[in-house]
Design an enzyme around this catalytic site. Sequence first.
Site, PDB file in Angstrom:
ATOM      1  N   TRP B 298       0.836  -1.199   0.000  1.00 45.19           N
ATOM      2  CA  TRP B 298       0.000   0.000   0.000  1.00 45.19           C
ATOM      3  C   TRP B 298       0.878   1.259   0.000  1.00 45.19           C
ATOM      4  CZ3 TRP B 298      -1.569  -4.616   1.822  1.00 45.19           C
ATOM      5  CH2 TRP B 298      -2.909  -4.994   1.657  1.00 45.19           C
ATOM      6  N   CYS B 333      -6.639  -4.484  -1.929  1.00 41.76           N
ATOM      7  CA  CYS B 333      -7.808  -5.322  -1.638  1.00 41.76           C
ATOM      8  C   CYS B 333      -8.540  -5.855  -2.862  1.00 41.76           C
ATOM      9  CB  CYS B 333      -8.776  -4.606  -0.700  1.00 41.76           C
ATOM     10  SG  CYS B 333      -9.626  -3.186  -1.411  1.00 41.76           S
ATOM     11  N   HIS B 392     -13.526  -1.028   0.725  1.00 37.88           N
ATOM     12  CA  HIS B 392     -12.799  -2.291   0.845  1.00 37.88           C
ATOM     13  C   HIS B 392     -13.563  -3.335   0.046  1.00 37.88           C
ATOM     14  CE1 HIS B 392     -10.378  -5.516   2.286  1.00 37.88           C
ATOM     15  NE2 HIS B 392     -11.327  -6.056   3.017  1.00 37.88           N
ATOM     16  N   ASP B 415     -12.577 -13.221   2.714  1.00 33.31           N
ATOM     17  CA  ASP B 415     -11.744 -12.042   2.455  1.00 33.31           C
ATOM     18  C   ASP B 415     -10.290 -12.464   2.487  1.00 33.31           C
ATOM     19  OD1 ASP B 415     -10.510  -9.587   2.310  1.00 33.31           O
ATOM     20  OD2 ASP B 415     -11.659  -8.661   3.913  1.00 33.31           O
ATOM     21  N   ASN B 455     -20.399  -2.001  10.560  1.00 39.47           N
ATOM     22  CA  ASN B 455     -21.241  -1.456  11.635  1.00 39.47           C
ATOM     23  C   ASN B 455     -20.526  -0.673  12.741  1.00 39.47           C
ATOM     24  OD1 ASN B 455     -24.085  -2.200  11.217  1.00 39.47           O
ATOM     25  ND2 ASN B 455     -23.340  -4.295  11.211  1.00 39.47           N
ATOM     26  N   GLU B 504     -31.606   1.853   8.263  1.00 33.78           N
ATOM     27  CA  GLU B 504     -31.163   2.701   9.355  1.00 33.78           C
ATOM     28  C   GLU B 504     -32.336   3.220  10.176  1.00 33.78           C
ATOM     29  OE1 GLU B 504     -29.123   6.808   9.120  1.00 33.78           O
ATOM     30  OE2 GLU B 504     -28.048   5.387   7.852  1.00 33.78           O
ATOM     31  N   GLU B 509     -32.961  -2.954  13.103  1.00 35.71           N
ATOM     32  CA  GLU B 509     -31.570  -2.524  13.216  1.00 35.71           C
ATOM     33  C   GLU B 509     -31.164  -2.437  14.678  1.00 35.71           C
ATOM     34  OE1 GLU B 509     -30.617   1.501  12.836  1.00 35.71           O
ATOM     35  OE2 GLU B 509     -28.643   1.164  11.952  1.00 35.71           O
ATOM     36  N   TYR B 575      -6.311   5.066  -0.106  1.00 34.30           N
ATOM     37  CA  TYR B 575      -7.690   4.593  -0.029  1.00 34.30           C
ATOM     38  C   TYR B 575      -7.955   3.893   1.291  1.00 34.30           C
ATOM     39  CZ  TYR B 575      -7.193  -0.479  -0.855  1.00 34.30           C
ATOM     40  OH  TYR B 575      -6.915  -1.817  -0.735  1.00 34.30           O
TER      41      TYR B 575
END
Lengths: 742, 742
Positions: B298, B333, B392, B415, B455, B504, B509, B575
């Site tokens: 990076w 990523c 990401h 991931d 979150n 939201e 939620e 980023y």
Amino acid sequence: MSDQDATPNPSPAPPAPTGPPPKVTSRGRTAVPVASSNSDTTDIPEFEFFGVAGPRGIPPLTEFLDIFDVDMMRKPDESNKMHHHTMLYNSDHLIVRRGQEFQIKITFNRPYDSAQDKFAVEFVIGSSPQYSKGTYIPVFPTKERQSSWEGRITDKSDNVVTMGITPAANCIVGKYQMYIAVVTPFGIRRTKRDNSRNLYILFNPWVAEDAVFLDDEQEREECVMTEMGIIYHGAHDDVSERNWNYGQFNYGVLDACLYIMDRSEMPITNRGDPIKVTRKASAMLNSHDEDGVLVGNWSGDYTYGVAPTSWTGSTDILLSYASAKMPVCYAQCWVYAAVFNTFLRCLGIPSRVVTNYFSAHDNNGNLKTDIILDENGRIDRDRTKDSVWNYHCWNECYMTRPDLPTGFGGWQVVDATPQETSDGMYRCGPASVQAIKHGQICFPFDAAFVFAEVNSDVVFYSRRKEGTMEPVKVNRTHIGRMILTKAVGGMTRRDITDQYKFSEGSTEERTVLEKAEEYGCKREKSDPPLADVDVVLPTLEISVGDDFELSLEFINRSDQQRTIEAYISGSVVYYTGVTSSDFLFRTPTVKIDPNKTVKELVAVQSKNYMNHLVEQANLHFIVTGKVKETGQIVTVMKVITLHNPKLIVEVSSEGKVNEEMIVSVQFTNPFTFSLEGVYIRMEGPGIMLPKYKYYGMITGGSSLTWTEVFIPQRTGSTRLIATLDCPALRQVYGQASVTIKP
Amino acid sequence: MSDQDATPNPSPAPPAPTGPPPKVTSRGRTAVPVASSNSDTTDIPEFEFFGVAGPRGIPPLTEFLDIFDVDMMRKPDESNKMHHHTMLYNSDHLIVRRGQEFQIKITFNRPYDSAQDKFAVEFVIGSSPQYSKGTYIPVFPTKERQSSWEGRITDKSDNVVTMGITPAANCIVGKYQMYIAVVTPFGIRRTKRDNSRNLYILFNPWVAEDAVFLDDEQEREECVMTEMGIIYHGAHDDVSERNWNYGQFNYGVLDACLYIMDRSEMPITNRGDPIKVTRKASAMLNSHDEDGVLVGNWSGDYTYGVAPTSWTGSTDILLSYASAKMPVCYAQCWVYAAVFNTFLRCLGIPSRVVTNYFSAHDNNGNLKTDIILDENGRIDRDRTKDSVWNYHCWNECYMTRPDLPTGFGGWQVVDATPQETSDGMYRCGPASVQAIKHGQICFPFDAAFVFAEVNSDVVFYSRRKEGTMEPVKVNRTHIGRMILTKAVGGMTRRDITDQYKFSEGSTEERTVLEKAEEYGCKREKSDPPLADVDVVLPTLEISVGDDFELSLEFINRSDQQRTIEAYISGSVVYYTGVTSSDFLFRTPTVKIDPNKTVKELVAVQSKNYMNHLVEQANLHFIVTGKVKETGQIVTVMKVITLHNPKLIVEVSSEGKVNEEMIVSVQFTNPFTFSLEGVYIRMEGPGIMLPKYKYYGMITGGSSLTWTEVFIPQRTGSTRLIATLDCPALRQVYGQASVTIKP
């Protein structure tokens, strides 16, 4: 403009790599490197000016309150170490437990005036202290300034203030620096860095707010404070003991445990969470992946290290790792479990070592253990590739599990023995024992794997000529036969099988197995009919070198005559169940009248097995066969652990603290051959650090005595533990109980 | 007897280690080494005699049924590859999917007679084939012989038998050897090893019994069969696209994917389980720990490799890794996610790349992202150490989750980007998207970590002089602002935020956040009062090199006058949200009448930021300040992604399969300065393998055109993708849509 044509397909790109790829920095990725070492520190500045000069400029900050001295009250007999159960640590530093108040004394240049003077006691851990990460904690003596740690003044006299400080019950565990900062209108003035004011903060099983709280004083005494350990091995019907000195309070052991976490580059901020600490440690105790503490070796060749059976305690291993910074050779499962236990108790996490007899191992958590017979019922060793460990040791540690639904806190399995085939998983746990018992194996970490270790099936297959296999017998109760740990407060054993499994055949057991199957734990479905002939092998206690007779009982439960074409094979196995060599093979044909029993005697001569023995001296007998009349298959297996000669350990007299005592270790070579390259090791919790002595040769029949002087450091009941080890004879143990009076 | 005294304490033991510890074998530990390579094979014997000679001895086995030829029916246009959706793989071998029948033709020496002749088609994978492990599978043409794979004769004519074979729907995925064994009364006779009969068996999203079954033909077309990808980046209010050629059907890519699993030493027996395969691959795609596929970087310095922004597809990367057997430089990523996507689609696991805007990163799954202000409301860059990634990318793959309670199958997050601070976790997932949405983060693997990525809270603290901090603003909606993936079948984007989060402010939620907190996801509790002054930053689309004006709106919602002492800072960020350098700072005092709005214009000149730009050209503006009258803090943040110049890609004409076409790539340097060391890359799914061209220098204002000839291999809509990359200008993209007719 230069314009240079490029080679076409298929793989034009990147420049040919030469050597390993360049080391990548965190530039662009993270603003600051992650603090992952407790030995890296940052000095915080002695002066921090607010940049708000008064009309006369900034006066020297010494005009305000000044610190003359700080007393950490760190002596073993002072109240801090007594109240925090840390008096046994052989360390000059203050060691306390979190969530519980400790005291320090601060001497100022003048009496402290709470109305006018402002100061804070600051705690700092790691290289990039941050308030919001809990790595920089200022503690104020007044209530109005909030902090996650509490402070109050408990005493004042003249210039001396005694301050009580309560670290948060979830704070980071490790070694902190301490500063005292005086806040003036113009800036902050701090004490200089002074390493004698460093303090260690540990987990605290004595306070309810800590995640490792264990509400039973006797259990805490055993699982946190006890250095003397007993680890079970042998067979479930002939249990043997190893004594072990966990040595968690010995000089340097606490620092070695912190070094293990530093070596793993575990972020400092994770070190207050016992789930993360134990999971990381289960990876770091073995040398796979990250150059962890112990190198596993099951081969019998321990030339470049210490045989796993030779260790008497954890101290040597941990100090060697922390000083040489290299993995220590060698370990097998109980060595991993014992050193892990030291780590856990040393940091304050309640823990114990458990032994599971007949442990399914090196599988994926959903495989059966298969034994392949040919069409005649004879075992096919080339095709039988699985093994069941005669026993396996792991650890349990006690904690809440806020990451799981309610009900899965309490004892958790962690296992540092590297699991060869478990998908590259060289760590295991924490897995809730409650979750394992109830088949709730969907919860992290690795509950399904541990479930299989205590619940797999042993399936006997008959292999047809053209390659297909047919299950002919399924043994659903062999694996996880018994689970033992040392009893609290005593030197006896405690059977905790019922904490892992409901009783065999109960409704609950069936429900649990069904539940586990829902989560992918595949069990053998077929249910081959039981043969009406049984074979029973006796339980025997045999010493190494004995000739003995194996008495097989063939029981005919039918009303007809039965003829068994039996195959009796005896082999030497490692404790991992892996066969080393066969030493006996018989193929009797046994005729049994209706409802009768026939005994078949097999003579086993020591000359046949002695040359083949591997270290733990296990003989494995398998009897298989086919009932001629019905085609049914009968099978039975038995492990006989040969008993080794013993060391005789004798202590001179009743002991007193700080008075010399004498111990002698005696050994007689019971064999006709010489033992070469013999090490004898000895140590004792609270009375003797590890010592060893080397004997080049002990001729057949000869005896030796090794005498040592030692000085007990503390009172109480303890043991001296000794082992003898040489390539031809391993696992020779002896111990003596000692009571030290004040 | 030799008797040599030993040194005493504290650490007498083991012999000083010299060099790394000896490599330990599996002797004593496992009966056979675990098969963990699909390229290791064992030949099975051509003859296996039963050892039961007839009266005339054993006749030559060729007297019985004999095999003359085997036709694997492996051409792309034969039914096997058509029915199994494998016709696009550029491979000479048969490639089929499990749980679905394929056909082979066997030519015997005479007509096959099922009453008399016995044969089996045998499949073998890895170095120690075992029936019970599913690595040796005999398949019989008759029902009576059971096997987990099914066989039947579908056609017979003269000496030729067509046999239909259905691999088990949970069989191991990889490359198998095939033999045909004829069973005679005296023994087994086999065909010789012939590598042209090797076949690949893949996951099968088309059959209901497979764990990766996906019951939607359009989704399968997109997530398994489509090579053309679009990966989103930029900002949530100014989305940019990267085109990517996944290239899963290109020559050599399937072998490279199997090599990745071999390199990881993943046991062969685990390779039928998509949970284990995806978890292992998430570790192996990055070079941490196990020398996996891609080296992360990076830093902006990509001297020894290819800049992450320069790649056009996965083919180069995978072929380079499999041939050089070294990690490939460099990835960020989206490169990890794109190559992982190729791996998954190539093996037949439905998958897609998703982009999460404002992704909480490099934290422990329970930490807040903290921004520290000083007492005046000015950002304290030295103490603000966390960053939020502007975006990401990760992968979702589709599968059942038998290891979890019902309801958590479907899309799973995996991931491959190494997570720096997540407790040494250089792998992530599979984590159920359903579990994340419902806050059920107690389930494996890493659901809590992914939950936090979408979150977390951003907390602004005000730091008092003496070191304590006070939360002054909590932004609970910044993180996980939007989640995008490419729409099925089209070239447009699809917002899948609602698959990760309830809307939201909804009741659901709130319930989810409470549930997640039960499982240890700590959120900020304090709720500082909202200021009655708001600041709003505009959405802007700006090209690199533009001067522009930032128009800040200060809105006074109170009935009194408000005065804001504002701090406006502009910085260039990676980023990853990490600040590279500051280029702008203003401290206006803004007075606003009751219920009015004041605009404050800030001029940004390109000369101030151009020299500081890092590759993705993100400008980050933070406005903070204190309301003089109330002491309240106001804050607002905005990322502006500067738009780069574009490549113009033009294709000559309408295309036909196997007819030459011409493509031109044009670029004009819009700057006044020269660009040096420029690579242009180009490729297109199904029409062009990766090509590149190097230009030493492109002077300011000058143009270039690169023209290439290519020959489309198959029909359909596709794209030519081009990138331009040099140290001074990265992320210059262009593409052209092409439709190829038959």
